[in-house]
Enzyme design. Sequence first.
Site, short mmCIF file in Angstrom:
data_model
loop_
_atom_site.label_atom_id
_atom_site.label_comp_id
_atom_site.label_asym_id
_atom_site.label_seq_id
_atom_site.Cartn_x
_atom_site.Cartn_y
_atom_site.Cartn_z
N ASP A 210 -90.77 -36.61 10.54
CA ASP A 210 -91.71 -36.86 11.63
C ASP A 210 -93.06 -37.22 10.99
O ASP A 210 -93.16 -37.38 9.76
CB ASP A 210 -91.77 -35.68 12.61
CG ASP A 210 -92.57 -34.49 12.08
OD1 ASP A 210 -92.98 -34.50 10.90
OD2 ASP A 210 -92.76 -33.53 12.86
N HIS B 53 -75.75 -22.37 -4.99
CA HIS B 53 -75.14 -21.23 -4.29
C HIS B 53 -74.77 -21.51 -2.83
O HIS B 53 -73.81 -20.95 -2.33
CB HIS B 53 -76.07 -20.01 -4.34
CG HIS B 53 -76.10 -19.36 -5.69
ND1 HIS B 53 -76.63 -18.10 -5.90
CD2 HIS B 53 -75.67 -19.80 -6.91
CE1 HIS B 53 -76.51 -17.78 -7.19
NE2 HIS B 53 -75.94 -18.81 -7.82
N CYS C 208 -90.96 -32.50 7.78
CA CYS C 208 -91.89 -32.42 8.91
C CYS C 208 -93.13 -31.70 8.40
O CYS C 208 -93.35 -31.65 7.20
CB CYS C 208 -91.25 -31.76 10.13
SG CYS C 208 -90.83 -30.01 9.94
N HIS D 146 -69.13 -18.42 -4.66
CA HIS D 146 -69.99 -18.93 -3.59
C HIS D 146 -69.21 -19.73 -2.56
O HIS D 146 -69.65 -19.90 -1.42
CB HIS D 146 -71.12 -19.77 -4.18
CG HIS D 146 -71.93 -19.02 -5.18
ND1 HIS D 146 -72.74 -17.96 -4.81
CD2 HIS D 146 -72.01 -19.12 -6.52
CE1 HIS D 146 -73.29 -17.45 -5.90
NE2 HIS D 146 -72.86 -18.13 -6.94
N THR E 133 -93.96 -28.45 8.37
CA THR E 133 -93.61 -27.25 7.59
C THR E 133 -92.22 -27.34 6.96
O THR E 133 -91.89 -26.52 6.10
CB THR E 133 -93.59 -26.02 8.52
OG1 THR E 133 -92.65 -26.27 9.57
CG2 THR E 133 -94.96 -25.72 9.10
C1 RB5 Z 1 -95.77 -31.39 14.30
O1 RB5 Z 1 -97.10 -31.16 14.63
C2 RB5 Z 1 -95.17 -30.15 13.68
O2 RB5 Z 1 -94.96 -29.19 14.65
C3 RB5 Z 1 -93.87 -30.50 12.98
O3 RB5 Z 1 -94.11 -31.47 12.01
C4 RB5 Z 1 -93.18 -29.38 12.25
O4 RB5 Z 1 -94.06 -28.71 11.39
C5 RB5 Z 1 -92.40 -28.46 13.06
O5 RB5 Z 1 -91.77 -27.50 12.56
#
Ligand code: RB5
Length: 151
Positions: free
Chosen positions: A7, A97, A64, A132, A66
């Site tokens: 994203d 693993h 994304c 594993h 995070t």
């Molecule tokens: C987008 O703002 C953010 O929520 C997305 O990139 C991601 O971090 C979601 O887990």
Amino acid sequence: MIALGCDHGGYGILSAVRKYLDEKGIEYKYFGCFSEESVDYPLYAYKVGKAVSSGECELGILCCGTGIGISMAANKVKGIRAAVVSDEFCAEMTRRHNNANVLCMGGRVISSDMAVRLAEIFLTTDFDGGRHENRVNMITEIENGTFEDKE
Ligand code: RB5
């Protein structure tokens, strides 16, 4: 063939990974997104997850902000074992693993250089198998609803 998707939050680091793959001549299929304009990460998780679970692509990389949301969505696709990783040790161990088939990273968590390093480790490390194997099979059984709690 590697499936790639992100994203807007992961666009920067995945662009660096794409550049690395281009330089190395490693083939990939890119599912977007195509700019830093806000988009919904589950769409890209779905596209990459399907490409990997169908066998069209061997492994996937999703980014994304995070790495978390996109991994949650990818893990809902049958056959996907997506792992959020931000250090070299976990990039290696989730292949060795967990036989992870999708690497997830966060563009607001790690640098582009680190994303390239983690992608490189992930793509060049094999599953250890052995003890594993059974554990990974248990994950599949949980997914399929065939898991039996024998304790
Ligand atoms: C987008 O703002 C953010 O929520 C997305 O990139 C991601 O971090 C979601 O887990």
